[in-house]
Design a protein around this motif. Structure first.
Motif, PDB file in Angstrom:
ATOM      1  N   GLN A  29      46.579  41.607  28.251  1.00 51.91           N
ATOM      2  CA  GLN A  29      46.721  41.279  29.664  1.00 51.91           C
ATOM      3  C   GLN A  29      46.806  42.569  30.460  1.00 51.91           C
ATOM      4  O   GLN A  29      47.445  43.537  30.041  1.00 51.91           O
ATOM      5  CB  GLN A  29      47.984  40.460  29.903  1.00 51.91           C
ATOM      6  N   VAL A  30      46.147  42.569  31.628  1.00 50.13           N
ATOM      7  CA  VAL A  30      46.135  43.727  32.498  1.00 50.13           C
ATOM      8  C   VAL A  30      46.427  43.262  33.920  1.00 50.13           C
ATOM      9  O   VAL A  30      45.792  42.324  34.407  1.00 50.13           O
ATOM     10  CB  VAL A  30      44.749  44.429  32.457  1.00 50.13           C
ATOM     11  N   LEU A  31      47.382  43.900  34.560  1.00 46.53           N
ATOM     12  CA  LEU A  31      47.688  43.592  35.949  1.00 46.53           C
ATOM     13  C   LEU A  31      46.787  44.438  36.835  1.00 46.53           C
ATOM     14  O   LEU A  31      46.760  45.663  36.715  1.00 46.53           O
ATOM     15  CB  LEU A  31      49.152  43.899  36.255  1.00 46.53           C
ATOM     16  N   VAL A  32      46.015  43.784  37.697  1.00 44.33           N
ATOM     17  CA  VAL A  32      45.090  44.480  38.584  1.00 44.33           C
ATOM     18  C   VAL A  32      45.311  43.965  39.999  1.00 44.33           C
ATOM     19  O   VAL A  32      45.480  42.769  40.217  1.00 44.33           O
ATOM     20  CB  VAL A  32      43.618  44.210  38.176  1.00 44.33           C
ATOM     21  N   THR A  33      45.303  44.875  40.960  1.00 43.22           N
ATOM     22  CA  THR A  33      45.440  44.503  42.356  1.00 43.22           C
ATOM     23  C   THR A  33      44.075  44.603  43.023  1.00 43.22           C
ATOM     24  O   THR A  33      43.375  45.610  42.869  1.00 43.22           O
ATOM     25  CB  THR A  33      46.440  45.435  43.061  1.00 43.22           C
TER      26      THR A  33
ATOM     27  N   ASP B 249      39.397  40.809  50.432  1.00 38.81           N
ATOM     28  CA  ASP B 249      37.981  40.456  50.562  1.00 38.81           C
ATOM     29  C   ASP B 249      37.266  40.453  49.217  1.00 38.81           C
ATOM     30  O   ASP B 249      36.391  39.617  48.972  1.00 38.81           O
ATOM     31  CB  ASP B 249      37.266  41.361  51.563  1.00 38.81           C
ATOM     32  N   LEU B 250      37.658  41.352  48.320  1.00 39.15           N
ATOM     33  CA  LEU B 250      37.058  41.367  46.981  1.00 39.15           C
ATOM     34  C   LEU B 250      37.501  40.140  46.194  1.00 39.15           C
ATOM     35  O   LEU B 250      36.688  39.511  45.500  1.00 39.15           O
ATOM     36  CB  LEU B 250      37.426  42.651  46.247  1.00 39.15           C
ATOM     37  N   LEU B 251      38.760  39.775  46.300  1.00 35.78           N
ATOM     38  CA  LEU B 251      39.242  38.583  45.607  1.00 35.78           C
ATOM     39  C   LEU B 251      38.556  37.332  46.140  1.00 35.78           C
ATOM     40  O   LEU B 251      38.214  36.421  45.376  1.00 35.78           O
ATOM     41  CB  LEU B 251      40.759  38.454  45.732  1.00 35.78           C
ATOM     42  N   ASP B 252      38.309  37.293  47.439  1.00 35.57           N
ATOM     43  CA  ASP B 252      37.570  36.159  48.018  1.00 35.57           C
ATOM     44  C   ASP B 252      36.180  36.056  47.398  1.00 35.57           C
ATOM     45  O   ASP B 252      35.717  34.954  47.076  1.00 35.57           O
ATOM     46  CB  ASP B 252      37.450  36.305  49.537  1.00 35.57           C
ATOM     47  N   ALA B 253      35.524  37.196  47.201  1.00 37.98           N
ATOM     48  CA  ALA B 253      34.188  37.204  46.589  1.00 37.98           C
ATOM     49  C   ALA B 253      34.252  36.745  45.138  1.00 37.98           C
ATOM     50  O   ALA B 253      33.384  36.001  44.668  1.00 37.98           O
ATOM     51  CB  ALA B 253      33.569  38.592  46.697  1.00 37.98           C
ATOM     52  N   VAL B 254      35.295  37.169  44.407  1.00 38.49           N
ATOM     53  CA  VAL B 254      35.482  36.736  43.017  1.00 38.49           C
ATOM     54  C   VAL B 254      35.681  35.228  42.964  1.00 38.49           C
ATOM     55  O   VAL B 254      35.080  34.532  42.128  1.00 38.49           O
ATOM     56  CB  VAL B 254      36.670  37.472  42.354  1.00 38.49           C
ATOM     57  N   GLU B 255      36.512  34.708  43.850  1.00 41.98           N
ATOM     58  CA  GLU B 255      36.782  33.271  43.849  1.00 41.98           C
ATOM     59  C   GLU B 255      35.539  32.472  44.228  1.00 41.98           C
ATOM     60  O   GLU B 255      35.304  31.393  43.672  1.00 41.98           O
ATOM     61  CB  GLU B 255      37.965  32.962  44.752  1.00 41.98           C
ATOM     62  N   LEU B 256      34.729  32.994  45.125  1.00 48.56           N
ATOM     63  CA  LEU B 256      33.467  32.335  45.464  1.00 48.56           C
ATOM     64  C   LEU B 256      32.553  32.296  44.244  1.00 48.56           C
ATOM     65  O   LEU B 256      31.974  31.253  43.925  1.00 48.56           O
ATOM     66  CB  LEU B 256      32.790  33.069  46.626  1.00 48.56           C
ATOM     67  N   PHE B 257      32.440  33.420  43.520  1.00 48.66           N
ATOM     68  CA  PHE B 257      31.652  33.476  42.286  1.00 48.66           C
ATOM     69  C   PHE B 257      32.176  32.467  41.273  1.00 48.66           C
ATOM     70  O   PHE B 257      31.404  31.755  40.633  1.00 48.66           O
ATOM     71  CB  PHE B 257      31.703  34.899  41.714  1.00 48.66           C
TER      72      PHE B 257
END
Length: 54
Positions: free
Chosen positions: A10-14, A18-26
Motif C-alpha cells: 500500500q502506498v499513500l499518494v496525494t 483536478d487530477l483525481l477528478d480525471a482518474v475518477e472519470l477514467f
C-alpha cells in the motif's frame, strides 16, 4: 478482501483535485472495480507508452 502483503504494497499518494477528478472519470468510463484499479491501469498505460518511446 484482504491485501496479500507478499504481492502488494500500500502506498499513500496525494493528488490534486483536478487530477483525481480525471482518474475518477477514467474509472467510471471504463467500468473498473474501484479507484485503485483505475490508478494502477493508468500507471500501466503510462509506463507502457514510455517504454515504446525508448
Amino acid at each position: 478482501m484482504a491485501i496479500d502483503k507478499d504481492k502488494n504494497t500500500q502506498v499513500l499518494v496525494t493528488f490534486p483535485n483536478d487530477l483525481l477528478d480525471a482518474v475518477e472519470l477514467f474509472w467510471h468510463e471504463n467500468k473498473l472495480k474501484n479507484r485503485s484499479e483505475a490508478i494502477r491501469k493508468l500507471i500501466e498505460i503510462g509506463l507502457n507508452q514510455k517504454r515504446k518511446e525508448i
